[in-house]
Scaffold this active site. Structure first.
Site, mmCIF file in Angstrom:
data_model
loop_
_atom_site.group_PDB
_atom_site.id
_atom_site.type_symbol
_atom_site.label_atom_id
_atom_site.label_comp_id
_atom_site.label_asym_id
_atom_site.label_seq_id
_atom_site.Cartn_x
_atom_site.Cartn_y
_atom_site.Cartn_z
ATOM 1 C CG HIS A 9 -1.021 0.638 -3.947
ATOM 2 N ND1 HIS A 9 -1.117 0.707 -6.012
ATOM 3 C CD2 HIS A 9 -1.613 0.104 -4.268
ATOM 4 C CE1 HIS A 9 -1.634 -0.107 -6.059
ATOM 5 N NE2 HIS A 9 -1.701 -0.627 -4.885
ATOM 6 C CD GLU B 60 -3.388 -1.120 -0.085
ATOM 7 O OE1 GLU B 60 -2.907 -0.358 -1.216
ATOM 8 O OE2 GLU B 60 -2.786 -2.633 -0.012
HETATM 9 CO CO CO Z 1 -2.503 -2.871 -5.296
#
Ligand code: CO
Length: 509
Positions: free
Chosen positions: A279, A276
Site C-alpha cells: 500500500h 502494508e
Molecule cells: Co489492505
C-alpha cells in the site's frame, strides 16, 4: 485554450488543493490517535476530528466551486482541455455533486449512528448476541439506504447498492462483479477440494517459535528495505509503528505503516509488513507532478489492494522470495535457524476451510468475500432483511466453505464493516486479488526473469514495472481502464485462479 477557461481551471485547482492539504492533516491526527495518543485523550481528539471534518466539508462544497465547474464545462474552451485537465474537472465535479446532493442532516445522522452501531457491535460481539445489535443495525442500514438512493440518481447507477460500490470501485457494476465472482468461485472450489483431500496438511509448528519483539522490529526493517520502502534512513519518507490492527496512512512524502508483533507468531507481522508496504509503495509512487490535484490520488480500493496483496502473496509467499530471505531471517533470529525452506514454504501456504476472513489463506480468502458480496447485494436489493442476515450468512458458509458457524461472533458479527457504515466495500478485496493475478501475468510476459531475481532479493525491475504501469497513472483512469492499459486485458479472474493452481501444483497438491 481560451484564457477565461484556463483561469477558471487554475482557480478550481487552487481551491481543491486546500481541501487535499487539509485531508492530509486530518489523516495525520487520525494516525496519531491510533498509534501515539494517550488513552484518556479521546474526547479532545473527537472534537478536533469533528471540527476538521466540518471545515473540510465547507471547503469542498462552496457555491464558488459549483460556479467554476459550470463555467468550465459549458465554455467553448472546455473541448481544448487536455486529458489530464478534463480528468481533474471530472473528478472534482463528481465529488462536488455527490457531496452537495446529500442533505447535511442525513450526513450528520449517519455519522452519529455509525458511532452508536459500531460501539453496540463491540458489546454484542463480546456477548455473542446479534439481537443486541439488531435495532441499531437496522437504523444504520435504513440511513445508508436513503443515502444510496440519492447517490443512485446522481451516479446514474442501476441500483442503490451499485452506487455504494462506486465509492470504492468507480464504475464497477454488480452484473460484472457477479459474473466475475461466479467464475472465480468455479475455479477456486475444485482447487480447495483437491488441497483438502490431499491429506498432507503442512505442520506449522515452525511458525510458532518464540521470536522476541525487538528482533521482529529488525525483521520489519529488513523487509521494508528489501522492498524499496525506506523507513529508516535520514531521507526516509516512511516509518513503522505498532497498533492492534495494521494499516497504512498518508500520501506523497509521508507514508507510514503499522504492524502488530506476536512473540509466538512472528510471520503474522512479516505478512502484515509485506502487505502494508505494498500500500505504501503505491502512495509514494503516484505521479509527483500531480500532487495535491484530484488526479494525483490513487485509483480505487481494489487497485490499492492489488498492490498490497501482490507484495504479501505473489511475492511474499513465493519460494523464490524465501530462497533469498529465509537465510537472512535466520541470521537475525537464530531460534528459527533449523527450519528448512521447504518446511517454511509449505507452512506459510497452508490452506484451511475457515470461518474467519482475516485469518484465512490465499485460496479461501475470496470465498469469504464472495459470501459478503452476495449478502450485501441481497440486503440492498430487498431479498433479505437485517433479521434474516445471520441465518443467510450461516447457510452460505455451509454451502460455499463447508463449515458450520456456531455463534454469530464467529459469523455475521466478525468484521467491523457493516457496523461502521461501510457497504459496497467488500468486493474491492477480491477484485484486488483478481487484478493482482492479471498484473502477475503481464509482468511475467515483459520480465520473464522477475521471479528468479527475487532469489537475490532484487526487486528493482519488478518495482519499476509496477511504478510505471500501476502507480504512476495515479487517478487518471477508472480501475477497469487502468487494468486494461497495464495488462492489455479486460477484467478476468482466470489468471489469478491459474496462479493458485500452479502454486499448489508446485507444492505437491
Ligand atoms: Co489492505
Amino acid at each position: 485554450m481560451e484564457n477565461s477557461t484556463k483561469y477558471s481551471y487554475m482557480e478550481l485547482l487552487e481551491k481543491t488543493k486546500d481541501s487535499i492539504v487539509l485531508g492530509t492533516a486530518q489523516g495525520l491526527i487520525h494516525w496519531d490517535m491510533e498509534t501515539m495518543m494517550p488513552p484518556n485523550a479521546v474526547e479532545q481528539r473527537s472534537l478536533q476530528l469533528e471540527l476538521l471534518s466540518k471545515i473540510g466539508h465547507q471547503m469542498s462544497t462552496p457555491p464558488e466551486i459549483g460556479k467554476l465547474l459550470q463555467q468550465i464545462q459549458t465554455s467553448p474552451g472546455y473541448s481544448e482541455l487536455g486529458e489530464v485537465e478534463k480528468r481533474n474537472v471530472y473528478l472534482i465535479n463528481k465529488s462536488y455533486i455527490e457531496q452537495v446532493s446529500l442533505p447535511e442532516k442525513l450526513v450528520s445522522e449517519m455519522a452519529k449512528q455509525e458511532t452508536i452501531t459500531v460501539n453496540t457491535w463491540k458489546k454484542a460481539k463480546a456477548k455473542k448476541d446479534y439481537n443486541l445489535l439488531k435495532p441499531e443495525l437496522k437504523k444504520l442500514f435504513d440511513l445508508s439506504m436513503q443515502a444510496a438512493e440519492i447517490l443512485m440518481e446522481i451516479k446514474q447507477t442501476k441500483t442503490p447498492y451499485e452506487a455504494l460500490i462506486d465509492q470504492f470501485e468507480p464504475k464497477m457494476t454488480t452484473q460484472k462483479i457477479t459474473d466475475t465472482f461466479d467464475k472465480l468461485q468455479a475455479g477456486l472450489r475444485p482447487l480447495l477440494d483437491r488441497i483438502q483431500e490431499a491429506n498432507k496438511q503442512p505442520d506449522t509448528k515452525a511458525l510458532h517459535q518464540p521470536v522476541p519483539i525487538e528482533i521482529q522490529r529488525q525483521i520489519s526493517q529488513l523487509i521494508t528495505r528489501t522492498l524499496g520502502y525506506d523507513t529508516a534512513s535520514p531521507t526516509a519518507n516512511g516509518r513503522i509503528d505498532e497498533t492492534e490492527h495494521p494499516f497504512t496512512s498518508g500520501s506523497y512524502q509521508d507514508v507510514r505503516i503499522t504492524t502488530h508483533y506476536y512473540v509466538n507468531d512472528y510471520t503474522n507481522s512479516i505478512f502484515s509488513v509485506l502487505h502494508e508496504s505494498g500500500h505504501a509503495l503505491y502512495e509514494l509512487n503516484v505521479n509527483p507532478k500531480w500532487r495535491y490535484q484530484p488526479i494525483g490520488g490513487t485509483c480505487s480500493y481494489g487497485i490499492h489492494e492489488s498492490q498490497s496483496r501482490f507484495y504479501e502473496n505473489i511475492v511474499g509467499r513465493s519460494k523464490e522470495f524465501w530462497m533469498g530471505f529465509l537465510p537472512k531471517l535466520q541470521e537475525i533470529a537464530p531460534v528459527i535457524a533449523k527450519v528448512s525452506l521447504d518446511e517454511f514454504i509449505h507452512a506459510v501456504n497452508r490452506v484451511e476451510r475457515s470461518k474467519i476472513r482475516i485469518a484465512s489463506d490465499e485460496v479461501t480468502y475470496n470465498l469469504h468475500i464472495i459470501i459478503r458480496y452476495e449478502l450485501e447485494r441481497d440486503l440492498f436489493g430487498g431479498k433479505i432483511n437485517v433479521d434474516e442476515l445471520p441465518q443467510a450468512w450461516n447457510e452460505k458458509y455451509a454451502k460455499y466453505m463447508g463449515v458450520k458457524i456456531d455463534n454469530d461472533s464467529e459469523g455475521v458479527m466478525q468484521d467491523t464493516h457493516w457496523y461502521s457504515g461501510l457497504y459496497g466495500y467488500f468486493p474491492s478485496y477480491a477484485l484486488g486479488n483478481i487484478y493482482s493475478g492479471q498484473i502477475n501475468n503481464a509482468l511475467t510476459e515483459v520480465l520473464p526473469n522477475w521471479r528468479n531475481q527475487l532469489t537475490q532479493g532484487n526487486l528493482r525491475e519488478l518495482n519499476s514495472w509496477l511504478k510505471e504501469n500501476i502507480h504512476h497513472p495515479s487517478d487518471l483512469y477508472d480501475p477497469e481502464d487502468l487494468i486494461k492499459k497495464a495488462t492489455g486485458k479486460n477484467l478476468d479472474p482466470q489468471p489469478f485462479v491459474q496462479y493458485l493452481q500452479n502454486k499448489y501444483n508446485e507444492l505437491g497438491f
